[in-house]
Design an enzyme around this catalytic site. Structure first.
Site, PDB file in Angstrom:
ATOM      1  N   HIS A 186      -5.536  19.786 -29.005  1.00 36.77           N
ATOM      2  CA  HIS A 186      -4.883  18.996 -28.116  1.00 36.77           C
ATOM      3  C   HIS A 186      -4.548  19.758 -26.724  1.00 36.77           C
ATOM      4  O   HIS A 186      -4.657  19.283 -25.637  1.00 36.77           O
ATOM      5  CB  HIS A 186      -3.612  18.223 -28.577  1.00 36.77           C
ATOM      6  N   ARG A 329     -26.058  12.783 -28.289  1.00 40.59           N
ATOM      7  CA  ARG A 329     -26.718  13.403 -29.233  1.00 40.59           C
ATOM      8  C   ARG A 329     -26.034  13.249 -30.488  1.00 40.59           C
ATOM      9  O   ARG A 329     -24.704  13.085 -30.799  1.00 40.59           O
ATOM     10  CB  ARG A 329     -26.688  14.989 -28.896  1.00 40.59           C
ATOM     11  N   GLU A 428     -34.920  23.148 -29.064  1.00 36.61           N
ATOM     12  CA  GLU A 428     -33.984  24.271 -29.134  1.00 36.61           C
ATOM     13  C   GLU A 428     -34.383  25.138 -30.283  1.00 36.61           C
ATOM     14  O   GLU A 428     -33.704  26.317 -30.576  1.00 36.61           O
ATOM     15  CB  GLU A 428     -32.322  24.046 -29.314  1.00 36.61           C
ATOM     16  N   ASP A 452     -29.418  27.500 -28.061  1.00 34.97           N
ATOM     17  CA  ASP A 452     -30.034  27.879 -29.159  1.00 34.97           C
ATOM     18  C   ASP A 452     -31.386  28.416 -29.094  1.00 34.97           C
ATOM     19  O   ASP A 452     -31.889  29.438 -29.799  1.00 34.97           O
ATOM     20  CB  ASP A 452     -29.899  26.521 -29.905  1.00 34.97           C
ATOM     21  N   CYS A 499     -30.414  21.076 -21.047  1.00 27.55           N
ATOM     22  CA  CYS A 499     -28.933  20.541 -21.141  1.00 27.55           C
ATOM     23  C   CYS A 499     -28.088  21.968 -21.759  1.00 27.55           C
ATOM     24  O   CYS A 499     -26.958  21.977 -21.943  1.00 27.55           O
ATOM     25  CB  CYS A 499     -28.433  19.665 -22.060  1.00 27.55           C
TER      26      CYS A 499
HETATM   27  C1  PEP Z   1     -28.255  24.247 -26.699  1.00 26.52           C
HETATM   28  O1  PEP Z   1     -28.331  24.787 -27.839  1.00 26.52           O
HETATM   29  O2  PEP Z   1     -28.431  24.688 -25.833  1.00 26.52           O
HETATM   30  C2  PEP Z   1     -27.229  22.983 -26.813  1.00 26.52           C
HETATM   31  C3  PEP Z   1     -27.142  22.510 -25.577  1.00 26.52           C
HETATM   32  O3  PEP Z   1     -26.622  22.554 -28.060  1.00 26.52           O
HETATM   33  P1  PEP Z   1     -25.128  23.160 -28.307  1.00 26.52           P
HETATM   34  O4  PEP Z   1     -24.522  24.176 -27.388  1.00 26.52           O
HETATM   35  O5  PEP Z   1     -24.099  22.238 -28.853  1.00 26.52           O
HETATM   36  O6  PEP Z   1     -25.717  23.962 -29.554  1.00 26.52           O
HETATM   37 MG    MG Z   2     -27.928  23.540 -29.678  1.00 24.91          MG
END
Ligand code: PEP
Ligand code: MG
Length: 568
Positions: A186, A329, A428, A452, A499
């Protein structure tokens, strides 16, 4: 020393150490239980009104969502089970009210702490927070009132309760560091919302920091310097000034379009984990949410969030951004994000294991609950649904079959929803990047998750500090994969976004622009900088650089090329 970065920014200043409120409780003789019970009631009323003040303060300064914790604290004060137990102690053991409260509090705290669940541990600290207040009121002890601190200080504490964090005035409390806690506690969430630099989880070594010590820390890197040299102080003062100037300068991009010098328009969206981040999204003028990591709704608790709970979180985000798109997602638990009540088996390689969509396709009820919540929320804004960790065509086909079942069930119940929500996958895993030309026919959009994608491409665990030098966003193999995914998406006429963290990397933004990327989703605080960069560049000119970097053999060559040829 180092800790976990919880809220970005540089802090330089004098320390106030918040010690745990451990008043010495002496055993009182000649107790009159009736008097003690009345004292208890009085203290509970006082505590209740104090928390009511905190609740109002939270609504006005932090947000309605964050104020809910204080309602929970008030409910504890009215909990008949706890109160009866305290009164029983007063009568049966002839204890003073403060000693009775203390005994019952310890009982609950031990019970919750022994449950070995993060959620219950948080409840233990809630009880300590509330009951500590009751004891202090009984003993006439004034708690350190953080809201009354009227000089710039950095707070150092074992942990900070929500009631402490919410009172922080960012013009006085210029930062805080805590011994325990994680990124999703928090206090970390509130620090980000209030814009207070913070580091949590520093560990035992925090005890070497004393009241009035001068310290410097960097909330982004997690580095702390205690009693630093003048050189360090000057260095961080300069970084702080330049960060402040830079932030002020970037404000002029609020309300502006993101458009390259030669007229290519780009969409900049935000990555979020919970609806509480919506105010930062709007402050930074994001044109949508390109990644809502829903797993945070499942974390920090002891049971699955219900369909209704999920529905209201999704609805809140969709309504707040409407008409801009919100890419939600589905659950990405596993890997580094473990949740106890999922009871996932221990694995040798969690990042290569039972994670994300792999869990959802096994645990269909879990998946269907989330999908139902999403489709119900689809009426409240511009929803797109995205699936993480997809590695094959078969998974996409199965996801779509399950979605058809969910839609039929909703129709049967006569629940209205948008039948044409766009469906996309995260790219990814190198396998799906390589066959993205084929998969593009199956989905409405791609979003490249470079965090990833990089770890799987270079075989470097993204959490492993010992090999972090090998985890380099400029690796030409990663750039080649990204380029081919963007091209494959373009050929199939579907949208492609990035992203992962690279989307906000100022050195790579020009390259992605040159590759033809039109949609970037990043941490909200990176958006205005990205807009500035893109507005100063020509897409046509960047094309040649994008081509060049994929022909290098090493990350080092890519980095020095970008440094040499791209100026903005
Ligand atoms: C990523 O893998 O780039 C991604 C945006 O997902 P996360 O960082 O939540 O694994
Ligand atoms: Mg990821």
């Amino acid at each position: 020393m180092n800790g976990i970065s919880a809220s970005p920014g540089i802090a330089l200043g004098k320390v106030v150490v918040l010690s745990n409120n451990t008043a010495v409780l002496l055993k009182k003789e000649n107790i009159d239980p009736q008097v003690e019970k009345e004292r208890l009631q009085e203290s509970i009323e006082t505590s209740y009104s104090q928390i009511e003040e905190l609740r109002k303060h939270a609504i006005a300064n932090v947000g309605k969502k964050e104020s809910v914790i204080f309602e929970a604290h008030q409910m504890m004060l009215k909990d008949p089970k706890i109160m009866t137990a305290i009164e029983k102690k007063i009568c049966d053991k002839e204890l003073s009210a403060e000693n009775a409260v203390n005994e019952i509090t310890s009982k609950y705290v031990n019970l919750f702490n022994n449950m070995n669940s993060e959620y219950m541990k948080e409840r233990a600290s809630d009880i300590k927070d509330v009951m500590g207040r009751v004891i202090n009121n009984l003993m006439g002890i004034n708690m350190l009132d953080i809201s009354k601190i009227n000089e710039e200080v950095i707070i150092v504490a074992h942990d900070l309760t929500p009631s402490e964090t919410v009172q922080m005035d960012p013009s006085k409390i210029i930062g805080f560091i805590t011994e325990i806690g994680g990124k999703t506690s928090h206090s970390a969430i509130m620090a980000r919302t209030l814009g207070i630099p913070a580091i949590v989880g520093v560990g035992n070594k925090i005890k070497s920091i004393k009241e009035n010590d001068f310290i410097v820390f960097d909330g982004s890197s997690g580095e702390i310097f205690v009693r630093p040299t003048d050189t360090i102080i000057e260095k961080y003062k300069a970084i702080k000034v330049s960060q402040k100037n830079e932030k002020a300068k970037l404000k002029k991009y609020i309300g502006k379009k993101t458009i390259s010098k030669d007229g290519f328009e780009v969409t900049l969206e935000a990555n979020i984990g919970t609806p509480s981040e919506l105010n930062i999204v709007h402050e930074n003028d994001a044109k949508g949410v390109g990644l809502f990591r829903t797993e945070f709704l499942y974390m920090g608790r002891s049971n699955f969030p219900s369909e209704d709970e999920q529905f209201s979180a999704y609805k809140e985000v969709l309504e707040s951004l409407n008409p801009y798109p919100v890419v939600i997602r589905t659950l990405d638990i596993g890997g580094d994000k473990q949740v106890e009540y999922f009871n996932l088996p221990k694995e040798m390689n969690p990042f290569l294991g039972y994670r994300a969509i792999r869990i959802c396709l096994e645990e269909e009820n879990l998946f269907k609950t989330q999908l139902r919540a999403l489709y119900r929320a689809s009426m409240f804004g511009n929803l797109k649904i995205m699936f993480p960790m997809v590695s094959s065509l078969e998974e996409i086909i199965r996801i779509k079959e399950i979605i058809e079942v969910v839609k039929l069930e909703l129709e049967e119940k006569q629940i209205v929803f948008n039948h044409d929500v766009e469906l996309g996958i995260m790219i990814e895993i190198p396998a799906v990047a390589i066959i993205s030309d084929k998969l593009a026919k199956e989905v409405d959009f791609f979003s490249i998750g470079t965090n990833d994608l990089l770890q799987y491409t270079v075989a470097v665990d993204r959490m492993n500090q010992n090999i972090s030098h090998l985890y380099n966003q400029h690796h030409p193999a990663l750039l080649r994969l990204i380029k081919s995914v963007i091209e494959n998406g373009k050929n199939a006429k579907i949208k492609v976004a990035i992203c992962g963290e690279t989307a906000g990397n100022p050195k790579l933004i020009p390259i992605f622009l040159g590759m033809g990327l039109r949609e970037f989703s990043m941490s909200p605080s990176s958006i205005l900088k990205a807009r500035e960069i893109i507005n100063k560049l020509s897409q046509k000119e960047m094309q040649a650089h994008a081509e060049a970097v994929t022909n290098f053999s090493s990350a080092k060559e890519v980095e020095s090329y970008i440094k040499k040829v791209i100026r903005f």
